[in-house]
Design an enzyme around this catalytic site. Structure first.
Site, PDB file in Angstrom:
ATOM      1  N   LYS A 138      -0.100  26.907 -12.665  1.00 26.33           N
ATOM      2  CA  LYS A 138       1.007  26.010 -12.312  1.00 26.33           C
ATOM      3  C   LYS A 138       0.601  24.595 -12.682  1.00 26.33           C
ATOM      4  O   LYS A 138      -0.566  24.211 -12.576  1.00 26.33           O
ATOM      5  CB  LYS A 138       1.341  26.100 -10.825  1.00 26.33           C
ATOM      6  CG  LYS A 138       0.230  25.622  -9.896  1.00 26.33           C
ATOM      7  CD  LYS A 138       0.629  25.752  -8.436  1.00 26.33           C
ATOM      8  CE  LYS A 138      -0.493  25.254  -7.520  1.00 26.33           C
ATOM      9  NZ  LYS A 138      -0.208  25.444  -6.103  1.00 26.33           N
TER      10      LYS A 138
ATOM     11  N   THR B 251      -2.361   1.282  -4.750  1.00 24.95           N
ATOM     12  CA  THR B 251      -2.871   2.404  -3.971  1.00 24.95           C
ATOM     13  C   THR B 251      -4.221   2.859  -4.496  1.00 24.95           C
ATOM     14  O   THR B 251      -4.542   2.686  -5.673  1.00 24.95           O
ATOM     15  CB  THR B 251      -1.874   3.585  -4.019  1.00 24.95           C
ATOM     16  OG1 THR B 251      -2.421   4.704  -3.327  1.00 24.95           O
ATOM     17  CG2 THR B 251      -1.560   3.988  -5.444  1.00 24.95           C
TER      18      THR B 251
ATOM     19  N   ASP C   9       0.858  -1.182   0.000  1.00 22.61           N
ATOM     20  CA  ASP C   9       0.000   0.000   0.000  1.00 22.61           C
ATOM     21  C   ASP C   9       0.901   1.242   0.000  1.00 22.61           C
ATOM     22  O   ASP C   9       2.107   1.149   0.235  1.00 22.61           O
ATOM     23  CB  ASP C   9      -0.890  -0.031   1.248  1.00 22.61           C
ATOM     24  CG  ASP C   9      -1.791   1.192   1.354  1.00 22.61           C
ATOM     25  OD1 ASP C   9      -2.317   1.623   0.323  1.00 22.61           O
ATOM     26  OD2 ASP C   9      -1.924   1.717   2.468  1.00 22.61           O
TER      27      ASP C   9
END
Length: 927
Positions: A345, A460, A141
């Site tokens: 950005k 994940t 994980d």
């Protein structure tokens, strides 16, 4: 409930293989029992009539020459009982004792004790100790397992000028490695290196000025450069661009400020750790974000104008949020002068594609800096802006509001199109570089595991960009690694989606096959939606084949059940040992499905720990759990099991030989008490000490030479070659013990008085030889002695003579034929002691010769290390010791070392080019 999986029963591979060895020994037991019963039947039929003293005319049914089948069948039962010592029933008891003691050592290891939480490592089961030494793939994980979600602002590029002199961890490691390499090159290369260092400036490797700076560290801010701090940026040539850069950091975000009344400073609740680091950096540069309303952002600006702190308000007109598809964030604000400014950005590839022709002034220099930052293992973002006219903005805002308020499936698509209309013709300002903070020791742990030859997959639930960034931070990904991203489009049909995924998988596999660069590395990145199709029956093996060929694998946006299914695919598809590690309830399925489940007792509760086989408090402790304890436990159990089969074969076959020698009579050459004590006392303690205390190398050496771990996954100590070798050694020992004793004592006196041996004397002498030979054999197997092992080995031998003395002193009704057998018969006979010594040497000589030849001509890795440590070459010859440590790393394309090696290759390439250029200029002077 939909994500739950059935809790499996787990057994180690050694334990499963033991079952097959038991089948082999049971088959051997049946064969020799059938031979014995057949021999007895033939003796009864053909020889019994001639043995008048047996009264063949008046005998029992079991010895009736007219019914040999009944005789043979009854003798089969006798033989099965007599030769039952071939089956090492006590092995299972001894292994359980050993595994419990091994588990207690894991629990008490202070090197795996977390001082912060007070939590030690815990072996929650003792069944899988040796399996820790055979792991091939780790499935981990991310959140709470690898990361602590902390970023440090380290460097930046503004208007084509690089700022920030502190080196990243990757740069420091590369510099150290290059220094070590130069030290080993010798004098000649050292002179050349000195000349090169004088002529060439390595921009990437810069030492930190920590020694001169006594300031307390600032959380999220590790930036060092006097040109930018304390308002010194006002002296720089591009002040306007620096101001704009800092304002973008302070304004373009979604964070909420919180005042710390004790320190008087602000902390920030941000959507991502990056934003928090940017805001701290802006504050340290003199632009402090301190307030947010529904419509405005307020910033305190120092060093502007007269130097007084001024509070400026920026009205938020529009906010275009960051998504995994857009890979950028844009905010449109109106400053106090009424100017409308678009601040953006995002990923450099996205920003650079949207620059205006006049906005590319600093593009070349910024790209160069971004490449350097990437090689240094930093996460980068590009910053750009655009000034808008009122009319242009009003027209665009009308379209934006229509798309925003629309209802339907096309809403997101319309918003994206409208955003694209405004996010163009930008002007590049600069770039940021932050260092991702993982949990303590995670990069080093991953690097050590990679050097040990283990593969690491990250599973994940986070979005792809976050997972990729973490991959870079922990060196699962690096600059120059080719990423194979497999994704799907929601608009396609199921058949089209599967066809598209299949094409991507085949293209990725083909790309890997056609790659000729030996240093090329590939990373597979796949999201949960795509993974759902990739795990279907008709596609999962193709997906697994591609994944196994890649250096690292990252699965994003996966559900708990998908984690378990991926783990099952790797476990069953590769046939190798898998380890699942996680800290939350969503990792339980993965932990239970893996061959070994490791739970981390973190902040997400104890569900993962409760479902695990082993638990640790930090991911970094996995290194010691596998590389040290796993390696030790595998070799201990493997050697212990092999020795157990050896000693039982060596003992059990002597019973068969004697029975065949005596006409398959069913008579045991040994006293019943001898056989009872054989496994219980006389040979059990040394083998238990072998399984508990044996160490081929120390724990420090295990960590310094991680390639030793591969002895487990390659199963070098419990393959059929070694198992059959030990069985053959047991066969040889049994032949030597029986034949030498028969030859020596068959027809000659063993005492000066002229007494010859009877069955009890022969049995006692043979049993003495067995005890001494087997215990000396286990002492040769051991390479690490403690006082406990000495006590147990020599006690087992002495205990036999003590027992023989006490047993012989008992009344004849109890001791039977063994009455006074040691004191009156054997102790005073020199041939008894000489035979014991001769048989012991003869039994152990083949193993001793084999080990001597192997160490001389074909040594294993641990043999070389043991030799170096014994001769103390690790102290007297540091160059050789470092060279051996460098060789003792599996060639890997992931991990910190692989990233450093890639950076070193890059730096050396630059050095070679620069050196070649300098030498060319010297060779061809200007005319």
């Amino acid at each position: 409930m939909q994500n739950s999986t059935k809790s499996p029963s787990k057994r180690s591979r050694i334990e499963k293989k033991m079952d097959y060895i038991i089948y082999v020994l049971f088959s051997l037991l049946l064969v020799i029992s059938l031979i014995s019963s057949l021999g007895f039947a033939l003796k009864t039929k053909f020889h019994m009539p001639n043995w008048w003293y047996m009264r063949p005319d008046d005998t029992e049914q079991f010895y009736n020459p007219k019914e040999p089948f009944i005789s043979g069948l009854s003798h089969l039962v006798t033989a099965l009982i007599l030769y039952g010592y071939l089956i090492p029933i006590s092995l299972y008891v001894s292994i359980e004792v050993v595994k419990v003691l091994q588990a207690s050592f894991i629990n008490q290891d202070l090197q795996m004790y977390d001082d912060d939480t007070g939590i030690p490592a815990q072996a929650r089961t003792s069944n899988l100790n040796e399996e820790l030494g055979q792991v091939d793939t780790i499935l981990s994980d991310k959140t709470g397992t690898l990361t602590c979600n902390q970023m440090d602002f380290l460097k930046c590029s503004i208007a084509g000028t690089a700022y920030g002199v502190r080196a990243s961890e990757v740069e420091r490691a590369a510099a150290q490695q290059m220094a070590n390499d130069l030290e080993q090159d010798g004098r000649q290369s050292s002179v050349s290196s000195k000349r090169s260092k004088q002529d060439i400036e390595l921009e990437t490797v810069v030492t930190s000025k920590d020694g001169k700076d006594n300031k307390p560290p600032i959380k999220f801010f590790s930036f060092e450069d006097d040109r930018m701090t304390e308002g010194n940026w006002r002296k720089e040539p591009n002040v306007d661009m620096i101001i704009l850069f800092c304002r973008i950091l302070a304004v373009c975000h979604t964070a909420i400020p919180e005042l710390n009344e004790e320190t008087g400073t602000y902390t920030y609740e941000a959507e991502s750790p990056d934003e928090g680091a940017f805001l701290v950096a802006a504050r340290e540069f003199g632009f402090e974000f301190f307030k947010r309303t529904q419509t405005s952002v307020f910033v305190r600006e120092r060093y502007i104008g007269s130097g007084q702190t001024t509070e400026r308000e920026y009205k938020i007109l529009n906010l275009l949020e960051f998504t995994s598809k857009r890979k950028r964030m844009t905010v449109i604000v109106r400053d106090e002068e009424g100017q409308i400014i678009l601040m953006c950005k995002g990923a450099d590839s996205i920003i650079f594609d949207r620059l205006a022709k006049k906005g590319k002034t600093y593009l070349e220099d910024t790209t160069k800096h971004l490449n350097i930052y990437g090689e240094a293992g930093l996460r980068t973002l590009a910053l750009a802006y655009r000034k808008l006219e009122e009319s242009e903005y009003s027209a665009w805002n009308n379209e934006f509001q229509k798309a925003k308020t629309s209802i339907g499936a096309d809403r997101d698509t319309n918003l994206e199109k409208v955003a694209e209309m405004m996010e163009k013709e930008l002007t590049l300002v600069g770039a940021t570089a932050v260092e991702d903070k993982l949990q303590k020791g995670v990069p080093q742990c991953i690097d050590k595991l990679a050097q040990a030859g283990l593969k690491l997959w990250v599973l994940t639930g986070d979005k792809m960009e976050t997972a990729i960034n973490i991959g870079f931070a922990c060196s699962l990904l690096r600059e120059g690694m080719k990423q194979i991203c497999i994704t799907t489009l929601d608009s396609e049909s199921k058949e089209a989606i599967k066809e598209n995924i299949l094409t991507q998988v085949n293209n990725g596999s083909q790309m890997i096959k056609l790659e000729k660069d030996p240093y090329a590395a590939f990373a597979l990145i796949i999201d949960g939606k795509t993974l759902a199709y990739a795990l279907e029956e008709d596609m999962k093996l193709l997906f697994l084949g591609l994944a196994v060929d890649c250096a690292s694998v990252i699965c994003c946006r996966v559900s708990p059940k998908q984690k378990a299914l991926v783990t099952r695919l790797v476990k069953e598809g590769t046939g190798k040992v898998t380890l699942g590690i996680g800290d939350g309830a969503n990792d339980v399925g993965m932990i239970q499905e893996a061959d070994i489940g490791v739970g981390i007792s973190g902040v997400e509760g104890m569900q993962a720990v409760m479902a695990s086989d082993f638990s640790v408090s930090q991911f970094r402790f996995l290194e010691r759990l596998l590389v040290v304890h796993g390696h030790w436990c595998y070799k201990r159990i493997a050697q212990m099991v092999c020795y157990f089969f050896y000693k039982n074969i060596a003992f059990g076959l002597t019973l068969f030989y004697f029975e065949a020698f005596t006409g398959f009579s069913g008579q045991s050459v040994y006293d019943d008490w001898y056989m009872i004590l054989f496994n219980v006392v006389l040979t059990s303690l040394p083998v238990i000490s072998l399984g508990v205390f044996e160490q081929d190398v120390s724990s420090d050496v295990c960590l310094e030479f991680p390639t030793l771990y591969q002895q487990g996954p390659r199963n070098l100590f419990f393959d059929w070659y070694r198992i059959l070798g030990w069985m053959g050694n047991g066969l040889y020992s049994s032949l030597v013990i029986f034949s030498l004793n028969i030859v020596i004592f068959y027809d000659q006196a063993y005492r000066v008085e002229g007494q010859t041996t009877d069955m009890s004397i022969l049995g006692t002498i043979m049993f003495t030889c067995i005890i001494c030979a087997l215990n000396f054999q286990v002492s040769l197997i051991m390479t690490h002695y403690t006082w406990m092992q000495h006590v147990l080995i020599w006690f087992s031998i002495v205990a036999w003579f003590i027992f023989l003395f006490i047993y012989g002193m008992l009344p004849p009704k109890i001791s039977h034929s063994a009455y006074q057998i040691l004191t009156e018969a054997l102790a005073s006979a020199p041939v008894y002691w000489i035979t014991t010594l001769l048989v012991t040497i003869a039994c152990t000589l083949p193993y001793l010769a084999h080990m001597s030849l192997q160490r001389c001509f074909n040594p294993m890795d641990h043999h070389v290390i043991q030799e170096i440590k014994y001769l103390k070459k690790d102290v007297s010859d540091q160059v050789m010791w470092r060279r051996e440590k460098t060789k003792a790393r599996e060639k890997t394309k992931i991990g910190f070392t692989a990233r450093v090696d890639a950076l070193i290759r890059s730096l050396r390439g630059k050095l070679n080019k620069k050196t070649h250029s300098i030498e060319s200029n010297k060779s061809y002077p200007p005319s």
